[in-house]
Design a protein around this motif. Structure first.
Motif, mmCIF file in Angstrom:
data_model
loop_
_atom_site.group_PDB
_atom_site.id
_atom_site.type_symbol
_atom_site.label_atom_id
_atom_site.label_comp_id
_atom_site.label_asym_id
_atom_site.label_seq_id
_atom_site.Cartn_x
_atom_site.Cartn_y
_atom_site.Cartn_z
ATOM 1 N N VAL A 217 -16.741 -15.049 12.751
ATOM 2 C CA VAL A 217 -17.829 -14.179 12.284
ATOM 3 C C VAL A 217 -18.784 -14.882 11.321
ATOM 4 O O VAL A 217 -19.864 -14.367 11.043
ATOM 5 C CB VAL A 217 -17.267 -12.897 11.623
ATOM 6 C CG1 VAL A 217 -16.448 -12.099 12.628
ATOM 7 C CG2 VAL A 217 -16.421 -13.229 10.399
ATOM 8 N N GLU A 218 -18.383 -16.014 10.819
ATOM 9 C CA GLU A 218 -19.253 -16.799 9.925
ATOM 10 C C GLU A 218 -18.740 -18.231 9.924
ATOM 11 O O GLU A 218 -17.536 -18.476 9.992
ATOM 12 C CB GLU A 218 -19.223 -16.238 8.496
ATOM 13 C CG GLU A 218 -20.231 -16.878 7.537
ATOM 14 C CD GLU A 218 -19.656 -17.972 6.638
ATOM 15 O OE1 GLU A 218 -20.367 -18.411 5.718
ATOM 16 O OE2 GLU A 218 -18.511 -18.413 6.868
ATOM 17 N N THR A 219 -19.670 -19.173 9.875
ATOM 18 C CA THR A 219 -19.277 -20.571 9.725
ATOM 19 C C THR A 219 -20.228 -21.215 8.734
ATOM 20 O O THR A 219 -21.392 -20.813 8.620
ATOM 21 C CB THR A 219 -19.267 -21.307 11.078
ATOM 22 O OG1 THR A 219 -18.578 -22.564 10.928
ATOM 23 C CG2 THR A 219 -20.660 -21.556 11.608
ATOM 24 N N ALA A 220 -19.736 -22.191 7.998
ATOM 25 C CA ALA A 220 -20.556 -22.812 6.955
ATOM 26 C C ALA A 220 -20.219 -24.293 6.837
ATOM 27 O O ALA A 220 -19.103 -24.728 7.130
ATOM 28 C CB ALA A 220 -20.335 -22.120 5.610
ATOM 29 N N ASP A 221 -21.216 -25.053 6.407
ATOM 30 C CA ASP A 221 -21.034 -26.459 6.050
ATOM 31 C C ASP A 221 -21.227 -26.573 4.543
ATOM 32 O O ASP A 221 -22.310 -26.288 4.020
ATOM 33 C CB ASP A 221 -22.035 -27.338 6.793
ATOM 34 C CG ASP A 221 -21.757 -27.368 8.282
ATOM 35 O OD1 ASP A 221 -20.668 -27.815 8.667
ATOM 36 O OD2 ASP A 221 -22.632 -26.939 9.067
ATOM 37 N N ILE A 222 -20.166 -26.979 3.850
ATOM 38 C CA ILE A 222 -20.156 -27.068 2.393
ATOM 39 C C ILE A 222 -20.154 -28.541 2.002
ATOM 40 O O ILE A 222 -19.350 -29.325 2.519
ATOM 41 C CB ILE A 222 -18.919 -26.351 1.822
ATOM 42 C CG1 ILE A 222 -18.916 -24.883 2.271
ATOM 43 C CG2 ILE A 222 -18.880 -26.448 0.296
ATOM 44 C CD1 ILE A 222 -17.584 -24.193 2.097
ATOM 45 N N THR A 223 -21.062 -28.922 1.130
ATOM 46 C CA THR A 223 -21.203 -30.320 0.716
ATOM 47 C C THR A 223 -20.856 -30.439 -0.764
ATOM 48 O O THR A 223 -21.517 -29.832 -1.615
ATOM 49 C CB THR A 223 -22.634 -30.822 0.959
ATOM 50 O OG1 THR A 223 -22.949 -30.665 2.354
ATOM 51 C CG2 THR A 223 -22.776 -32.280 0.582
ATOM 52 N N VAL A 224 -19.810 -31.202 -1.059
ATOM 53 C CA VAL A 224 -19.269 -31.288 -2.415
ATOM 54 C C VAL A 224 -19.346 -32.737 -2.904
ATOM 55 O O VAL A 224 -18.741 -33.625 -2.298
ATOM 56 C CB VAL A 224 -17.801 -30.821 -2.438
ATOM 57 C CG1 VAL A 224 -17.228 -30.918 -3.847
ATOM 58 C CG2 VAL A 224 -17.677 -29.402 -1.901
#
Length: 240
Positions: A217-224
């Motif tokens: 239902v949701e996807t994300a690319d997280i940059t840390v």
């Protein structure tokens, strides 16, 4: 006993010199060619040694200028749980959503929709102590949220509540989240957004939320950025 690789020996020698105060914070080190001559090794060896100390956060490279002793910076902790992790107390964010963005091929695959299907794309920039600490780009299929009050994640009655609570408000229960962390080096664009140096160590996290029926239902690319945040995974074991 086998000797360490030459670049590790050079890195250890440079590490000791920096920590011993031979070069002050903000001071430029000798050129890599000069260091290679000093240690009697090839330039590729000093290059690898300096790159290692840049990854460790002891040094920083400045394009066209040289290598400098980096000022120590406090790292925040981002706790990842079965719920939603964030950069910690005192953090805020800037956000911008775009509706009806055609799903690129990789996002379509992750959301199990057709390539080009309309999605809401939301870009986040998380800030703590007046510094950007991490970035996130989230995608949600408009086929799921388009006719609901939560179509824009940070507007409406569920503003700021997070994916799990927002989806529950429209009758969709989240069962699990899958995260895939991958190490990377900062591109020039990422470095500019995060206030770091191109080539600095990053962690890219691909996160996808799944409903109880298995739908993503949701996807994300997280940059840390490694020098700003350390990642801690908190795993609930339950009872039994």
């Amino acid at each position: 006993m086998a000797r360490e690789a030459p670049y590790l020996e050079v890195a250890e020698a440079l590490r000791a010199r920096v920590r011993g105060g031979e070069w002050a914070t903000g001071e430029r080190l000798p050129s890599r060619a000069r260091l290679a001559e000093e240690y009697g090794v090839g330039r590729n060896v000093t290059q690898r040694a300096v790159d290692l100390l840049i990854v460790e956060g002891l040094l920083e490279g400045r394009a066209g200028s040289g290598t400098y002793v980096r000022e120590p910076r406090e790292r925040h902790r981002m706790v990842r749980t079965r719920g939603e992790g964030g950069p910690g107390p005192g953090a805020a964010w800037e956000v911008h959503s775009d509706a009806r963005v055609p799903a690129p091929a990789d996002i379509a695959r992750r959301l199990k929709v057709a390539e080009g299907d309309p999605c809401v794309r939301t870009r986040y920039e998380f800030v703590a102590d007046h510094q950007p600490v991490h970035l996130s780009v989230s995608w949600e299929p408009m086929g799921l949220t388009g006719a609901t009050p939560i179509v824009l994640p940070e507007l409406g009655p569920m503003k700021g509540k997070g994916v799990v609570a927002r989806m529950r408000s429209i009758g969709v229960e989240i069962a699990r989240a899958v995260e895939i962390p991958r190490p990377a080096r900062a591109t020039a664009t990422e470095a500019a957004l995060l206030g770091i140096t191109p080539g600095d160590l990053l962690l890219h996290i691909e996160r996808t939320y799944y409903a109880t029926d298995g739908r993503p239902v949701e996807t994300a690319d997280i940059t840390v950025p490694d020098l700003r945040l350390e990642i801690a995974y908190e795993i609930g074991l339950g009872h039994g």
